[in-house]
Each structure stands twice: as structure tokens, then as C-alpha cells.
Design a protein around this motif. Structure first.
Motif, mmCIF file in Angstrom:
data_model
loop_
_atom_site.group_PDB
_atom_site.id
_atom_site.type_symbol
_atom_site.label_atom_id
_atom_site.label_comp_id
_atom_site.label_asym_id
_atom_site.label_seq_id
_atom_site.Cartn_x
_atom_site.Cartn_y
_atom_site.Cartn_z
ATOM 1 N N ALA A 45 0.828 -1.216 0.000
ATOM 2 C CA ALA A 45 0.000 0.000 0.000
ATOM 3 C C ALA A 45 0.858 1.260 0.000
ATOM 4 N N GLN A 46 1.928 1.268 0.780
ATOM 5 C CA GLN A 46 2.808 2.443 0.839
ATOM 6 C C GLN A 46 3.516 2.673 -0.500
ATOM 7 N N GLN A 47 3.960 1.600 -1.129
ATOM 8 C CA GLN A 47 4.645 1.729 -2.415
ATOM 9 C C GLN A 47 3.688 2.239 -3.496
ATOM 10 N N VAL A 48 2.483 1.689 -3.525
ATOM 11 C CA VAL A 48 1.481 2.151 -4.496
ATOM 12 C C VAL A 48 1.159 3.615 -4.236
ATOM 13 N N ARG A 49 0.995 3.970 -2.971
ATOM 14 C CA ARG A 49 0.685 5.358 -2.618
ATOM 15 C C ARG A 49 1.782 6.300 -3.114
ATOM 16 N N GLN A 50 3.020 5.924 -2.904
ATOM 17 C CA GLN A 50 4.132 6.781 -3.338
ATOM 18 C C GLN A 50 4.135 6.967 -4.856
ATOM 19 N N ASP A 51 3.963 5.876 -5.592
ATOM 20 C CA ASP A 51 3.969 5.978 -7.049
ATOM 21 C C ASP A 51 2.746 6.733 -7.564
ATOM 22 N N MET A 52 1.600 6.511 -6.922
ATOM 23 C CA MET A 52 0.396 7.235 -7.316
ATOM 24 C C MET A 52 0.581 8.726 -7.067
ATOM 25 N N TRP A 53 1.161 9.089 -5.932
ATOM 26 C CA TRP A 53 1.378 10.490 -5.606
ATOM 27 C C TRP A 53 2.322 11.152 -6.613
ATOM 28 N N ARG A 54 3.381 10.440 -6.978
ATOM 29 C CA ARG A 54 4.315 10.983 -7.978
ATOM 30 C C ARG A 54 3.592 11.282 -9.285
ATOM 31 N N ARG A 55 2.672 10.413 -9.649
ATOM 32 C CA ARG A 55 1.967 10.559 -10.919
ATOM 33 C C ARG A 55 0.876 11.627 -10.860
ATOM 34 N N LEU A 56 0.219 11.788 -9.712
ATOM 35 C CA LEU A 56 -0.958 12.663 -9.626
ATOM 36 C C LEU A 56 -0.765 13.870 -8.709
ATOM 37 N N GLN A 57 0.474 14.188 -8.348
ATOM 38 C CA GLN A 57 0.699 15.252 -7.378
ATOM 39 C C GLN A 57 0.232 16.626 -7.831
ATOM 40 N N ASP A 58 0.075 16.835 -9.130
ATOM 41 C CA ASP A 58 -0.398 18.129 -9.623
ATOM 42 C C ASP A 58 -1.924 18.240 -9.635
ATOM 43 N N LEU A 59 -2.607 17.205 -9.225
ATOM 44 C CA LEU A 59 -4.065 17.191 -9.193
ATOM 45 C C LEU A 59 -4.529 17.938 -7.942
#
Length: 118
Positions: A45-59
Motif C-alpha cells: 500500500a505504501q509503495q502504491v501510494r508513493q507511485d500514485m502520488w508521484r503521478r498525480l501530485q499536480d491534481l
């Protein structure tokens, strides 16, 4: 339990990592991840969260949430979170691409298989 601003909720066979409570999935994408070995759901969950945040941080107004649960064939990952504004198909497609990425999936499982619990 909150850890560095993140809430980690654990149920039998399921872990949810979220920025805000209550957990909201205004944006939600699911993927099944084959996994034959025992891994830490929290680490996945933490790894997915980190990668998701990197991808969507400008949202703008996005509060990430990831839920990982065990299934017969491995893991089910639900990623997304709370949104201030409606989401576009492009954002949903980008998140789906991340969850379906064999490279990311392999890294998540490798990281989560290291000695840990959860």
C-alpha cells in the motif's frame, strides 16, 4: 494509527493507507496483482501510494488513499482517493496504467516481500 500524516487502517486481510479520514474514493481504480508469496500489505500500500502520488501530485485537492487486500490469486489493489473536483478520464487512465504496470508491480512485490509484518 496516523504515521507522518498518513492513517494506516488494518482489518483482517486488508490494509488501507489514506491521507484523510473518513476514507473516500471519489477516484477509484482496481487491479489484481498475482502474488504467490507472503508479503506485507502495508508495504504494498505504501509503495502504491508513493507511485500514485508521484503521478498525480499536480491534481489539485487530491487526498490519496490505497487499499490492499488478499485474494485467492494474490492481491487486489484499490487506488485513488478524495477529490475536490470531478476527475477526467485522462487521470483515471493514468492511474489504471500505473496499477497495471508490470515494472511497478514487480517492484511493489519485491519491496513488500522483505522481512516485515502487516
Amino acid at each position: 494509527m496516523a504515521r507522518k500524516g498518513w492513517h494506516i487502517l488494518k482489518d483482517e486481510g486488508r490494509v488501507t493507507v489514506t491521507r484523510r479520514l473518513p476514507v473516500r474514493f471519489d477516484l477509484s481504480v482496481e487491479a489484481e496483482l498475482p502474488c504467490a508469496r507472503t508479503v506485507s500489505l502495508t508495504r504494498v500500500a505504501q509503495q502504491v501510494r508513493q507511485d500514485m502520488w508521484r503521478r498525480l501530485q499536480d491534481l489539485r485537492g487530491f487526498a490519496p488513499a490505497v487499499e490492499v487486500s488478499r485474494s485467492e490469486g494474490g492481491l487486489v489493489i484499490r487506488a485513488g482517493g478524495a477529490l475536490a473536483d470531478p476527475v477526467t478520464g485522462r487521470v483515471r487512465d493514468s492511474l489504471a496504467d500505473l496499477l497495471e504496470s508490470p515494472t511497478h508491480q514487480a517492484r511493489w512485490i519485491a519491496h513488500a516481500g522483505r522481512r516485515s509484518h502487516g
